[in-house]
Design a protein around this motif. Structure first.
Motif, mmCIF file in Angstrom:
data_model
loop_
_atom_site.group_PDB
_atom_site.id
_atom_site.type_symbol
_atom_site.label_atom_id
_atom_site.label_comp_id
_atom_site.label_asym_id
_atom_site.label_seq_id
_atom_site.Cartn_x
_atom_site.Cartn_y
_atom_site.Cartn_z
ATOM 1 N N UNK A 84 31.547 -29.287 -5.843
ATOM 2 C CA UNK A 84 30.638 -29.153 -4.547
ATOM 3 C C UNK A 84 31.001 -27.766 -4.277
ATOM 4 N N UNK A 85 29.683 -27.209 -4.016
ATOM 5 C CA UNK A 85 29.601 -25.861 -3.238
ATOM 6 C C UNK A 85 29.817 -25.508 -1.841
ATOM 7 N N UNK A 86 30.814 -24.495 -1.786
ATOM 8 C CA UNK A 86 31.157 -24.321 -0.353
ATOM 9 C C UNK A 86 30.150 -24.122 0.487
ATOM 10 N N UNK A 87 30.133 -24.546 1.910
ATOM 11 C CA UNK A 87 29.277 -24.355 2.702
ATOM 12 C C UNK A 87 28.958 -22.955 3.168
ATOM 13 N N UNK A 88 29.786 -22.240 3.228
ATOM 14 C CA UNK A 88 29.817 -20.577 3.406
ATOM 15 C C UNK A 88 30.920 -20.121 2.767
ATOM 16 N N UNK A 89 30.794 -18.796 2.645
ATOM 17 C CA UNK A 89 31.825 -17.889 2.263
ATOM 18 C C UNK A 89 32.466 -17.346 3.497
ATOM 19 N N UNK A 90 33.980 -17.567 3.291
ATOM 20 C CA UNK A 90 34.713 -17.422 4.446
ATOM 21 C C UNK A 90 36.343 -17.393 4.103
ATOM 22 N N UNK A 111 37.165 -22.035 8.569
ATOM 23 C CA UNK A 111 36.955 -21.238 7.783
ATOM 24 C C UNK A 111 36.314 -19.844 8.552
ATOM 25 N N UNK A 112 36.933 -18.852 8.641
ATOM 26 C CA UNK A 112 36.439 -17.524 9.250
ATOM 27 C C UNK A 112 35.277 -17.015 8.735
ATOM 28 N N UNK A 113 34.093 -17.069 9.017
ATOM 29 C CA UNK A 113 32.867 -16.428 8.473
ATOM 30 C C UNK A 113 32.597 -15.157 9.168
ATOM 31 N N UNK A 114 31.565 -14.388 8.386
ATOM 32 C CA UNK A 114 30.869 -13.264 9.022
ATOM 33 C C UNK A 114 29.943 -13.734 10.078
ATOM 34 N N UNK A 115 29.613 -12.866 11.014
ATOM 35 C CA UNK A 115 28.619 -13.233 12.122
ATOM 36 C C UNK A 115 27.288 -13.492 11.414
#
Length: 221
Positions: A84-90, A111-115
């Motif tokens: 399963x691919x992660x929904x966002x990099x973080x 998950x802390x993500x970029x703006x």
């Protein structure tokens, strides 16, 4: 005009669901109930005569209910474990099953993500809820089939509509400049935070075993 009216009806129904639900579990129970009702109605329509089936579909369209059987995931979610691919990099702030700071245990991950990060669907499925919900910011619920539901919360914008079928890896929204879900997350609020929760038959499950490994993780084994 009919399509716009249908979308307006869907949005009104989503807002009504959010208003009636006191907790995230309550909201999911209501969503699951709607899915079951729509599925039963669709099965009955298939068994009916063509004229009656068309009339039933017209009634569904007028009520803003989409047929959940019109598309199907290419791969069953249960068979996608480990891919399963992660929904966002973080950066992981809080994992599954950890103290939540309120006397309970976390039922998802933060998950802390970029703006302005793009958020993608972890799996093929139907959008069952898309909109603001209490302290969760903008919440997206994806029905991955066979009793699996994927919850993504904290987005600034959601780019898909209720009833839409989405594919794994397909963009579904964007994060904002800061955290929109501080009450249910950890962190100082300076970074956008995406909350992810996987559910199976109403119970929360640890998403960690489901994620696809990165190339570096595969090398390490």
């Amino acid at each position: 005009a009919e399509a716009e009216a249908g979308l307006a009806a869907e949005r009104a129904r989503v807002a009504d669901l959010a208003g009636q639900s006191r907790t995230l579990k309550d909201l999911l129970d209501r969503v699951e109930g709607e899915v079951a009702t729509a599925k039963r109605s669709a099965d009955e329509a298939k068994a009916a005569e063509q004229r009656e089936a068309k009339a039933t579909q017209d009634r569904f369209a007028a009520a803003g209910i989409r047929d959940p059987a019109k598309l199907a995931p290419k791969v069953k979610f249960v068979d996608a474990r480990g891919d399963v691919p992660r929904p966002v990099s973080g950066r992981m702030l809080r994992g599954f099953g950890q103290p939540d700071g309120n006397g309970g245990m976390t039922r998802g991950i933060s998950l802390a993500t970029r703006a302005k990060a793009v958020v993608s669907s972890p799996a093929d499925g139907w959008v069952q809820f898309a909109g603001p919900f209490r302290s969760y910011g903008r919440l997206l619920i994806i029905n991955a089939g066979d009793g699996y539901y994927l919850l993504l919360a904290g987005m600034d914008q959601i780019s898909v509509e209720v009833g839409q079928f989405v594919l794994a890896g397909e963009p579904v929204g964007n994060m904002g400049e800061g955290s929109a879900v501080q009450p249910v997350m950890s962190g100082d609020g300076s970074d956008p935070i995406l909350y992810v929760e996987f559910k199976k038959d109403g119970g929360s499950i640890d998403p960690e075993p489901w994620w696809a490994k990165s190339p570096s993780e595969k090398v390490r084994g």
